[in-house]
Design a protein around this motif. Structure first.
Motif, mmCIF file in Angstrom:
data_model
loop_
_atom_site.group_PDB
_atom_site.id
_atom_site.type_symbol
_atom_site.label_atom_id
_atom_site.label_comp_id
_atom_site.label_asym_id
_atom_site.label_seq_id
_atom_site.Cartn_x
_atom_site.Cartn_y
_atom_site.Cartn_z
ATOM 1 N N TYR A 51 45.088 35.160 23.034
ATOM 2 C CA TYR A 51 44.950 34.269 24.185
ATOM 3 C C TYR A 51 45.274 32.815 23.854
ATOM 4 O O TYR A 51 45.243 31.958 24.738
ATOM 5 C CB TYR A 51 43.546 34.372 24.778
ATOM 6 N N PHE A 85 32.623 32.659 24.544
ATOM 7 C CA PHE A 85 32.924 33.337 25.808
ATOM 8 C C PHE A 85 32.257 34.711 25.854
ATOM 9 O O PHE A 85 31.650 35.080 26.857
ATOM 10 C CB PHE A 85 34.437 33.477 25.988
ATOM 11 N N HIS A 87 29.506 35.829 28.551
ATOM 12 C CA HIS A 87 29.806 37.006 29.375
ATOM 13 C C HIS A 87 28.668 38.030 29.268
ATOM 14 O O HIS A 87 28.144 38.519 30.284
ATOM 15 C CB HIS A 87 31.127 37.615 28.913
ATOM 16 N N HIS A 114 30.822 43.075 36.919
ATOM 17 C CA HIS A 114 32.167 42.741 37.380
ATOM 18 C C HIS A 114 32.936 43.992 37.792
ATOM 19 O O HIS A 114 34.147 44.081 37.607
ATOM 20 C CB HIS A 114 32.934 41.950 36.308
ATOM 21 N N GLU A 129 35.734 43.129 42.699
ATOM 22 C CA GLU A 129 36.509 41.885 42.568
ATOM 23 C C GLU A 129 35.639 40.647 42.799
ATOM 24 O O GLU A 129 35.724 39.681 42.042
ATOM 25 C CB GLU A 129 37.690 41.896 43.541
ATOM 26 N N ARG A 164 33.480 40.023 39.832
ATOM 27 C CA ARG A 164 34.291 39.507 38.727
ATOM 28 C C ARG A 164 34.534 38.011 38.893
ATOM 29 O O ARG A 164 34.414 37.241 37.942
ATOM 30 C CB ARG A 164 35.625 40.254 38.646
ATOM 31 N N LEU A 165 34.848 37.591 40.097
ATOM 32 C CA LEU A 165 35.111 36.175 40.355
ATOM 33 C C LEU A 165 33.861 35.331 40.121
ATOM 34 O O LEU A 165 33.936 34.234 39.561
ATOM 35 C CB LEU A 165 35.637 35.980 41.780
ATOM 36 N N GLU A 181 33.323 35.156 36.327
ATOM 37 C CA GLU A 181 34.353 34.321 35.714
ATOM 38 C C GLU A 181 34.033 32.834 35.909
ATOM 39 O O GLU A 181 34.116 32.041 34.976
ATOM 40 C CB GLU A 181 35.698 34.663 36.340
ATOM 41 N N LYS A 182 33.645 32.470 37.129
ATOM 42 C CA LYS A 182 33.294 31.078 37.430
ATOM 43 C C LYS A 182 32.098 30.630 36.581
ATOM 44 O O LYS A 182 32.116 29.554 35.986
ATOM 45 C CB LYS A 182 32.983 30.938 38.916
ATOM 46 N N GLN A 199 30.968 31.908 33.718
ATOM 47 C CA GLN A 199 31.336 31.843 32.296
ATOM 48 C C GLN A 199 32.059 30.536 31.995
ATOM 49 O O GLN A 199 31.739 29.858 31.014
ATOM 50 C CB GLN A 199 32.256 33.020 31.925
ATOM 51 N N ASN A 200 33.035 30.198 32.820
ATOM 52 C CA ASN A 200 33.806 28.981 32.604
ATOM 53 C C ASN A 200 32.934 27.737 32.705
ATOM 54 O O ASN A 200 33.062 26.814 31.891
ATOM 55 C CB ASN A 200 34.982 28.896 33.578
ATOM 56 N N ARG A 235 39.010 26.161 26.602
ATOM 57 C CA ARG A 235 39.942 27.249 26.339
ATOM 58 C C ARG A 235 41.111 26.763 25.494
ATOM 59 O O ARG A 235 41.796 27.535 24.851
ATOM 60 C CB ARG A 235 40.440 27.805 27.669
#
Length: 172
Positions: free
Chosen positions: A116, A126, A130, A140, A143, A146-147, A150-151, A153-154, A164
């Protein structure tokens, strides 16, 4: 907060595994406004051992990057009020909530960081973020789920200043 961290295999990650784990676990709990002290167990292992666990637990015969084994069953992710009436979810001596176990493949941390284009620090952090979200009831499979994950985690990694785009040589 108590983190039990165990390492198997001779592979070494170029990060302070304990320090980063403590930072990410604590930040995730703060981010989610988890109202209790917590206990988490983390096992750092190799591809062969995690492959075996993945096969035994999920029926998938291949190595994966991380496995999460939550100890608490949530009706709604991120809602913790019900725990007040669940004494079995807490360690009888420390009073800490027993969140569960995280298993991470050190080989996958290294290979995925390279794949990555970011640092092993970022990949390791990460995977913990997660997995912590899984231990707090998130998933997740759909969908929208998952979104949401993802938000979160970031945002957790951003709050820690783990980008990243850090180079492989940067250490926290």
């Amino acid at each position: 907060m108590t983190i039990y961290l165990e390492e198997e295999s001779e592979i070494r990650l170029p990060v302070d595994c304990r320090k980063v784990a403590e930072q990410v676990v604590e930040e995730t709990l703060d981010y989610e406004e988890f109202p209790y002290e917590a206990q988490v167990e983390i096992l750092l292992t190799d591809n062969e051992a995690i492959r075996e666990m993945n096969r035994e637990q999920r029926g998938i015969d291949r190595p994966t990057d991380v496995l999460s084994f939550p100890m608490i069953e949530y009706e709604t992710a991120g809602e913790f009020d019900f725990l007040e009436n669940q004494p079995e979810c807490f360690h009888p001596e420390s009073g800490e909530a027993l969140l569960g176990d995280i298993v991470i493949s050190k080989e996958k941390v290294i290979s995925q960081a390279e794949e990555y284009g970011h640092s092993p620090l970022r990949e390791y952090a990460f995977l913990i973020a997660h997995s912590m979200l899984h231990l707090l009831g998130y998933d997740h499979m759909e969908e929208q789920e998952r979104l949401v994950m993802e938000k979160k985690q970031n945002e957790i990694l951003e709050r820690l200043g783990i980008s990243r785009f850090q180079t492989a040589n940067e250490k926290r």
